[in-house]
Write an enzyme that holds these catalytic residues in place. Structure first.
Site, PDB file in Angstrom:
ATOM      1  CG  ASP A   7     -25.932  -7.483   9.564  1.00 59.75           C
ATOM      2  OD1 ASP A   7     -25.181  -6.555   9.209  1.00 59.75           O
ATOM      3  OD2 ASP A   7     -26.458  -7.553  10.689  1.00 59.75           O
ATOM      4  CG  ASP A 128     -19.268  -4.992  18.161  1.00 60.24           C
ATOM      5  OD1 ASP A 128     -19.708  -4.002  17.560  1.00 60.24           O
ATOM      6  OD2 ASP A 128     -18.751  -5.968  17.584  1.00 60.24           O
TER       7      ASP A 128
END
Length: 248
Positions: A7, A128
């Site tokens: 990330d 998600d």
């Protein structure tokens, strides 16, 4: 396969706790050195998340991501703030193998269906999911901050009908926690959508977790924090995945 994940926020390697930008951990690893180590240890694909883009699509780290893609020797799939076909085509032209889309698949479904028809081999749908106490599986968007009231299975089914081949599913409650993956979730998805190529994400803390995910029938598992914090190394994870049993 095992897919290492990084990330990126403001050009730095970070991890968020359950997607919370107020609970952020920075890592001082050199990004390019780390990626090369992943390659040398057997990585066949790298998963990158542009957290600037996830939080605000207008602030995508376009130049930096382009630099990364052009200066490493691993195929890349990337997500974070993708909002139009121009974003997708620009990334593909830069050398990205697959583009991950999430929020836009909720907010502009008819347009996204056209993208899947055109680029089925190049797109990954990121779902998600937030699972409540009643086992309702709601998709969240915009960096996991926004509720949608959209059911996970309904959304996946809709895009399967329009050529979707790759699915990345993350249990929000598990991500970044080291509490183990949601095995029942992945078993459910594999049983329902056995023609999809499924990537599991969230909660991996040890090699035994990888063994358990392998048993669900998913195609790949994305591993981020566990590798960054040396819970195990990539070579061990790949060996575990290939053998179907964890190393002691």
């Amino acid at each position: 396969m095992i897919i290492p994940s990084l990330d990126i926020l403001d050009n730095n390697i970070v991890r968020l706790y359950q997607g919370n930008y107020k609970k952020i951990k920075f890592y001082d690893n050199n990004l390019f050195f780390l990626i090369e180590q992943y390659r040398l240890n057997g990585a066949k694909l790298l998963h990158l998340v542009d957290l600037n883009g996830s939080r605000d699509p207008k602030k995508r780290q376009i130049k930096f991501i382009d630099k990364v893609v052009k200066n490493i020797n691993i195929p890349v799939q990337i997500g974070g703030g993708i909002r139009n076909i121009e974003d997708i085509e620009s990334l593909l032209l830069s050398g990205v193998k697959r583009v991950v889309i999430g929020s836009i698949a909720i907010n502009n479904r008819e347009e996204v269906k056209k993208w899947f028809i055109k680029y089925s081999e190049k797109l990954v749908l990121a779902v998600d999911v937030f699972i409540n106490d009643k086992n309702i599986k709601e998709v969240k968007i915009n960096g996991w901050r926004e509720k949608t009231n959209v059911d996970m299975i309904d959304l996946i089914s809709e895009y399967v009908e329009h050529g979707m081949k790759y699915l990345l599913c993350t249990d929000i409650k598990k991500d970044g926690t080291f509490n183990g993956p949601n095995i029942s979730l992945y078993k459910e998805i594999v049983k329902k959508f056995n023609n999809l190529l499924i990537q599991a994400s969230g909660g991996v803390s040890c090699l035994k977790d990888i063994e358990e995910i392998k048993s669900t029938g998913v195609n790949d598992v994305i591993v981020g924090r566990a590798l960054l914090e040396n819970r195990f190394n990539l070579s061990e994870a790949i060996s575990c995945w290939q053998k179907g049993s964890f190393l002691v």
